[in-house]
Design an enzyme around this catalytic site. Structure first.
Site, PDB file in Angstrom:
ATOM      1  N   LEU A  79      47.064  22.907  68.444  1.00 20.32           N
ATOM      2  CA  LEU A  79      46.271  21.694  68.222  1.00 20.32           C
ATOM      3  C   LEU A  79      44.825  21.945  68.651  1.00 20.32           C
ATOM      4  CD1 LEU A  79      46.284  18.696  67.326  1.00 20.32           C
ATOM      5  CD2 LEU A  79      46.410  18.149  69.753  1.00 20.32           C
ATOM      6  N   TYR A  80      44.650  22.760  69.678  1.00 18.80           N
ATOM      7  CA  TYR A  80      43.296  23.117  70.095  1.00 18.80           C
ATOM      8  C   TYR A  80      42.525  23.706  68.908  1.00 18.80           C
ATOM      9  CZ  TYR A  80      39.548  25.942  72.075  1.00 18.80           C
ATOM     10  OH  TYR A  80      38.331  26.512  72.323  1.00 18.80           O
TER      11      TYR A  80
END
Ligand SMILES: O=C(O)[C@H]1O[C@H](OP(=O)(O)OP(=O)(O)OC[C@H]2O[C@@H](n3ccc(=O)[nH]c3=O)[C@H](O)[C@@H]2O)[C@H](O)[C@@H](O)[C@@H]1O
Length: 435
Positions: free
Chosen positions: A246-247
């Protein structure tokens, strides 16, 4: 007046007295009631605005409940404004006035200090969150303060605060480094990535596009946007539509958001894909940092390996090389073309890899640390967990080389030596308190 006097505050509670012959006593009691209700009304309004996040210019924001902010500063007053202006004042011919977001962070501190040294005006902003030990951020802040850089304590989601800063200083550039970093932590606290890397970036861009003059913006993307790409070395032209964490997805979203603000408002935007930056004053959540701490404590360290005992490697890049890349990007950034929210022509939009161009296996990183620390590590080799990590990164830097002569000069051995020296002098006997 008489209308208010005779209208019940709660329908049906009183009957409206239509008699014209009301007594003096009765008028007094009505006036007292009016005063009481007016007072309560004003108090309610005061309470509403005092607690409202949109009016938080004098208070640290608390819009991200998952994050503890330690800010307590007030953002007003002649003395505070003077400090802001002094910090942002340009002291060299053709110098810049730069707003550095995330200035108490690892890269932010080094870049702010380098800009100040060469005579640019620098104002920092940082929310001092507790993703990692805030005392390290405070120590970086103290370091910057000694060189004349003020860090305003605040969150980039606080549009009112950002506007206030732009009202006070006509920034020529923004170096946007505030972010929720870390690949693996995204599984624990996904909201913090959306809060900082997406919402925060948009709030900053909103203020920048309205500013007059509009600043040129250089900001931190990440090598993680290459995700599952297998073509090496990674070139800016390669696909970046398969983020593994997700980063990475929020950094990729940032690149698309940059495109939009460039297209609609004429903002000059340069994204920098950093490759595993390390060095003195680094981030305690990164492997080289906590490996050092744990090796010294005699604790075992988890070393990831890819499938079939494959090597996991990173294009570790020393902080001084990254700083050169940031300054080169700022120096070659063209002006934004819009003003006050209106585009006047096409503007520059760029993305650069900033890496070292020589990937090193994580096992070799550990061997270097062992030699420097003179302590044997307790290695716990394990399969690369499914947590967003990719097995390999390798930067092709020819674009940055062509545009501003970017050329990294520090190998991992040399860079880690400087890191270890700093680590030992900074923590000394306090090793146990490093979180
Ligand atoms: O290059 C980047 O874009 C990213 O670099 C780092 O991410 P990462 O490369 O994962 O850095 P570390 O967390 O320090 O990990 C370095 C290497 O050590 C490995 N590692 C990590 C942790 C661990 O316990 N064991 C282990 O072997 C990782 O798999 C990785 O290969 C930063 O944390 C990100 O914020 C940044 O955006």
């Amino acid at each position: 007046m008489s209308h208010l006097d005779h209208t019940p505050s709660t329908p049906g509670k009183f009957k409206i007295d239509k008699s014209p012959y009301y007594s003096r006593t009765r008028w007094h009691s009505s006036a007292a009631k009016l005063t009481l209700w007016s007072f309560l009304f004003v108090a309610l309004i005061f309470l509403f605005f005092y607690r409202s996040p949109s009016s938080s210019s004098n208070n640290p924001p608390s819009s991200d409940p998952s994050r503890r902010y330690l800010a307590s500063t007030t953002w007003s007053g002649a003395a505070w404004e003077k400090r802001v202006r002094t910090s942002a004042r340009i002291r060299s011919r053709n110098g810049f006035s730069v707003l550095v977001t995330g200035a108490a962070g690892f890269v932010g501190t080094h870049v702010s200090s380098a800009l100040k040294r060469r005579g640019d005006g620098v104002l920092g902003i940082d929310n001092f969150n507790d993703y990692y030990d805030p005392t390290l951020k405070r120590a970086r802040q103290a370091l910057l303060e000694r060189s004349g850089v003020l860090i305003v304590e605040g969150d980039i989601n606080d549009v009112a605060l950002l506007k206030k800063l732009f009202d006070m200083v006509p920034f020529t550039h923004v170096m946007h480094l505030a972010a929720q970093a870390g690949v693996r932590y995204a599984m624990q606290n996904p909201g913090s990535y959306v809060h900082s890397n997406i919402a925060g970036f948009v709030s900053l861009l909103e203020v920048c596009k309205d500013a007059n003059p509009q600043p040129a913006i250089v900001w931190a993307s990440s090598s993680s946007v290459y995700g599952l790409n297998t073509k090496v070395p990674f070139s800016e032209k390669d696909r970046t539509d398969q983020p593994a964490s997700l980063y990475a997805a929020t950094k990729k979203a940032g690149e698309e958001i940059a495109h939009t603000y460039n297209h609609i408002y004429g903002l000059s935007l340069t994204g920098l894909r950093f490759f595993t930056v390390y060095g003195p004053w680094g981030r305690p959540d990164m492997a080289y940092f906590f490996f050092t701490k744990d090796i010294l404590k005699g604790k075992s360290i988890p070393i990831f390996e890819a499938a079939n005992h494959g090597t996991v490697a990173r294009d570790f890049t020393y902080i001084d090389d990254i700083v050169k890349g940031c300054l080169g990007s700022l120096d070659t950034a063209q002006k934004s073309t819009g003003s006050g929210g209106k585009k006047k022509g096409p503007a520059q939009l760029r993305v650069f890899n900033l890496g070292n161009t020589s990937p090193v296996p994580v096992t070799d990183l550990v061997s270097i640390l062992e030699r420097l620390l003179k302590v044997k590590a307790k290695r716990n080799v394990m399969k690369l967990p499914r947590n967003g990590d990719v097995p390999y990164t390798h930067a092709n830097i020819s674009y940055a080389q062509k545009e501003f002569g970017y050329k990294p000069t520090t190998d991992l051995q040399t860079g880690l030596k400087k890191f270890v020296r700093w680590y030992l002098s900074y923590y000394g006997d306090k090793k146990a308190v490093v979180r």
